[in-house]
Each structure stands twice: as structure tokens, then as C-alpha cells.
Write an enzyme that holds these catalytic residues in place. Sequence first.
Site, short mmCIF file in Angstrom:
data_model
loop_
_atom_site.label_atom_id
_atom_site.label_comp_id
_atom_site.label_asym_id
_atom_site.label_seq_id
_atom_site.Cartn_x
_atom_site.Cartn_y
_atom_site.Cartn_z
N HIS A 69 -76.30 -11.61 -32.51
CA HIS A 69 -77.03 -12.24 -32.54
C HIS A 69 -77.73 -13.22 -34.00
O HIS A 69 -77.71 -12.47 -35.09
CB HIS A 69 -78.68 -11.54 -32.26
CG HIS A 69 -79.18 -10.27 -33.18
ND1 HIS A 69 -79.61 -10.31 -34.22
CD2 HIS A 69 -78.47 -8.98 -32.98
CE1 HIS A 69 -79.83 -8.59 -34.46
NE2 HIS A 69 -79.10 -8.12 -33.73
N ASP A 71 -80.89 -13.55 -34.96
CA ASP A 71 -82.09 -13.39 -35.08
C ASP A 71 -82.12 -12.32 -36.18
O ASP A 71 -81.48 -11.43 -36.40
CB ASP A 71 -83.24 -13.01 -34.22
CG ASP A 71 -82.64 -12.04 -34.04
OD1 ASP A 71 -81.89 -12.46 -32.77
OD2 ASP A 71 -83.76 -11.26 -33.30
N ASP A 101 -76.84 -5.67 -39.69
CA ASP A 101 -77.69 -6.18 -38.34
C ASP A 101 -78.21 -8.16 -38.80
O ASP A 101 -79.30 -7.76 -38.62
CB ASP A 101 -78.60 -4.98 -38.21
CG ASP A 101 -79.45 -5.11 -36.82
OD1 ASP A 101 -78.46 -5.95 -35.94
OD2 ASP A 101 -80.42 -4.29 -36.72
N GLU A 133 -82.60 -11.57 -30.00
CA GLU A 133 -82.50 -9.95 -29.59
C GLU A 133 -82.91 -8.70 -30.23
O GLU A 133 -83.36 -7.44 -29.50
CB GLU A 133 -81.19 -9.89 -30.76
CG GLU A 133 -79.82 -8.54 -29.93
CD GLU A 133 -80.76 -7.05 -30.74
OE1 GLU A 133 -80.00 -5.93 -30.23
OE2 GLU A 133 -80.72 -7.26 -31.52
N GLU A 134 -83.42 -8.90 -30.96
CA GLU A 134 -84.46 -7.85 -32.28
C GLU A 134 -85.59 -7.67 -31.08
O GLU A 134 -86.68 -6.99 -31.37
CB GLU A 134 -85.05 -7.67 -33.67
CG GLU A 134 -83.83 -7.99 -34.72
CD GLU A 134 -83.24 -6.80 -34.89
OE1 GLU A 134 -83.63 -5.61 -33.68
OE2 GLU A 134 -81.75 -6.81 -35.47
N GLU A 161 -71.97 -5.36 -33.23
CA GLU A 161 -73.15 -5.22 -33.71
C GLU A 161 -72.70 -3.50 -35.00
O GLU A 161 -71.52 -3.33 -34.64
CB GLU A 161 -74.15 -3.96 -32.83
CG GLU A 161 -75.15 -4.44 -32.02
CD GLU A 161 -76.40 -5.05 -32.66
OE1 GLU A 161 -76.75 -4.66 -34.09
OE2 GLU A 161 -76.93 -5.66 -32.00
N HIS A 347 -82.62 -1.95 -40.41
CA HIS A 347 -84.01 -2.21 -40.39
C HIS A 347 -84.41 -1.77 -42.04
O HIS A 347 -85.32 -0.90 -41.33
CB HIS A 347 -84.39 -1.90 -39.27
CG HIS A 347 -84.04 -2.39 -38.18
ND1 HIS A 347 -84.68 -2.29 -36.32
CD2 HIS A 347 -82.96 -3.80 -37.86
CE1 HIS A 347 -84.10 -3.10 -35.86
NE2 HIS A 347 -82.82 -3.43 -36.64
#
Length: 374
Positions: A69, A71, A101, A133-134, A161, A347
Site C-alpha cells: 500500500h 498510504d 510500513d 490500507e490504513e 507488510e 506507526h
Amino acid sequence: MNAIEILERLVAFPSVVGTANGDIAGWIAEYLESHGARVSVIPGPEGDRANLFATFGPADRAGYILSGHMDVVPAGEPEWSSDPFRLRKENDRFYGRGTTDMKGFLATVLAAAPAYSRMTLQRPVHIAFSYDEEAGCRGVPHLIARLPELCAPPAGAIIGEPSNLRSVRAHKGKAAARVSIRGRSGHSSRPDQGVNAIHLMAGIIATAVEAADALTRGPLEKTFEPPYSSLQIGTVNGGQAINIIPDHCAIELEARAISGVSPIDLLEPVRRSVEALTATGVDTEWLPMSAYPALSLPAEAPLASLLEELTGTPGLAAVSYGTEAGLFQAAGIDAIICGPGDIGRAHKPDEFITAGELSACQSMLEMLGRRCTA
């Protein structure tokens, strides 16, 4: 361009979830086309976001999808040591939002593209990069729906991932929803003249807590930690001041489901509680936010064996976080997780990936390409 140079370009795009991504998608499309890939940019219904699908080799044969992804989560934490959207090197580490990520994986895929273009591929290597995706895997379903017109049924999908480059065969499914209640404000000294939305929400919250407690008793799947499905309320918002009857209250809740359990079904007790309150004349709203199914790939699946051979490391049965892999599997495509970096860095401020992790992943991806020449 090598993987680090590509990662520097990718990190510089502030492709935060829920925002327009035409700049990063356009740059990736142009880069892949320059190396001979057949590229399709697939706009989503939002109008300002798009998925990207590209193919090296014969699209009419069963090949492998490399999925990631574009994003990233926001980077507003004050603890960042440097600009999160400018790649910073310190020793062997490269810091920036999305390095782990999962723009690190994207960078290694793109760095492998020149090698794919030089190979005589008998089976294709596809690249599938998604948006949002997030936010609960909102973008990739639109890409998956287009696959039948873009390629023959794939032999498998590798979702990059961060997994320390160990293949992972399972994760839980997830569903999330928002509940809103509208009451009537007034002075707190006259509760008889208002409708307290927070008090009404208390019954909904109690139902959710009771449902969450019941899930701890099973069914169980020991490959997961914890081994049961779960439900939790993550946010509660309501009211204006202590002396004003609150005229609104909203909660956001999520369920995470073990294999064979529908995460949407786990939210049903709460949804029914909202319906019962609505039937009494209360102004309520139940808003589904996102949902994706669990992943469960058998240990004996050819894709699992392939990834163990490519990585030279035994696979893992399961991880606690969720990915787009379950959606590929639900569409009839075997899927597995395998990517560079550690999910424990994601994150967070000063997210990073190492040069060694990038190099190892690119080597694995190029080895996959060589397998597809046979």
C-alpha cells in the site's frame, strides 16, 4: 536507482491515508513504464485516489502478485527527531514515515523492476499497490475487482507488510463501526427537559463490554495471541460542558476475528442494541467503517513452501496485525505475508528500516523472478 534512492523519493510523498495520492501513484507508474512494465492506474470512487497494477511478463499465465500500500499513517507526533517526510540516514538505519510500513517493501519491488525487465519471464510478476490500507483496506477491493480483466488467475499474492522477511500464513479479520446518538441539550439542572445522549450510549457500551467478555471464552485458535476473537471500543466522544445536557455521543468500535469467524458478525450484538434503542424513538446512526476477512493459508500450500525456499527461513503460523492478504484470499487467490522491517517500528515516531533489510528483500524478489523464468 537503487532501493534507498527510491525509498527517499517515496518517503518524500506525504501520502497520508485518506488524502489524494495522484503524485505518488503517478511517479510509480512512470517509473515502472520506463522499465517496460504494462501499467494500469485504477481510480477509486473517491475521485482523488487510485490503485496501481503493473505486469512484467505474459499476463495470460498464472504468476505472482507483489502487493503493498502507498498510504501511510499521519506523522504528527512531536517526538520525531527529523522531518518524517524526508529520509534521514543514521548508521545503517533510514528514518522516515512509512520506511517500514510499508514504503520499504515498495522500494525493493521497484528496485527489482529493472531485473524483471531483463528476464525472460515464463510466468508474470505483477505489482499491485493500493491506497487507504490504513483506513481498513478500503482501496484494494477496487483493484481486486479488476483483476480478471488485467491478468490470468494468479498463483499467489505476496503481501509485503513488515514481517522481518519471514512468511506469515494467518492473521485475524477485522470490522469497525461508528455509533452516534443524538439527544437534546439543556441546562443540567433540568434533566427532565433534555435527552442525555451519553446516558443513552451507556447501554450500548455495556452491551459491547459484555460481548467482548464472552469472546474470551472461545472459540479458540491457538496460533493467535490472544487465541480468541476480540471486540473493543476505541473512542468515546460526547458532550460540551459539565453543566450542559449532552446532545450527542459517538463511539468507534472494532472486532478482530479468528479464522472461520466473520468479524462483521461479532459486531451484531452491538448493532442490535442500537436498533432496539432506535425503536424507542431515539435518533441513532450505525455507520460501518471498514471490514476485511481473516487470512488462513495451510502450511502445506505451494505458496507457503515457495516463500520458505525464497527466504531460507521457516514461516510463521500467524501474526496479530491485519493486512490486505485476507481480501486476496477471499477472491480465490492464495496469499501470504512477507516483507522487510519489523511491525514494532510501525506507526511510531522515528520509524526506520535498515539497508540490510532492504537488500535482503530485493534479493528475495529477484530470486522469485528467476523462478518465473523456468
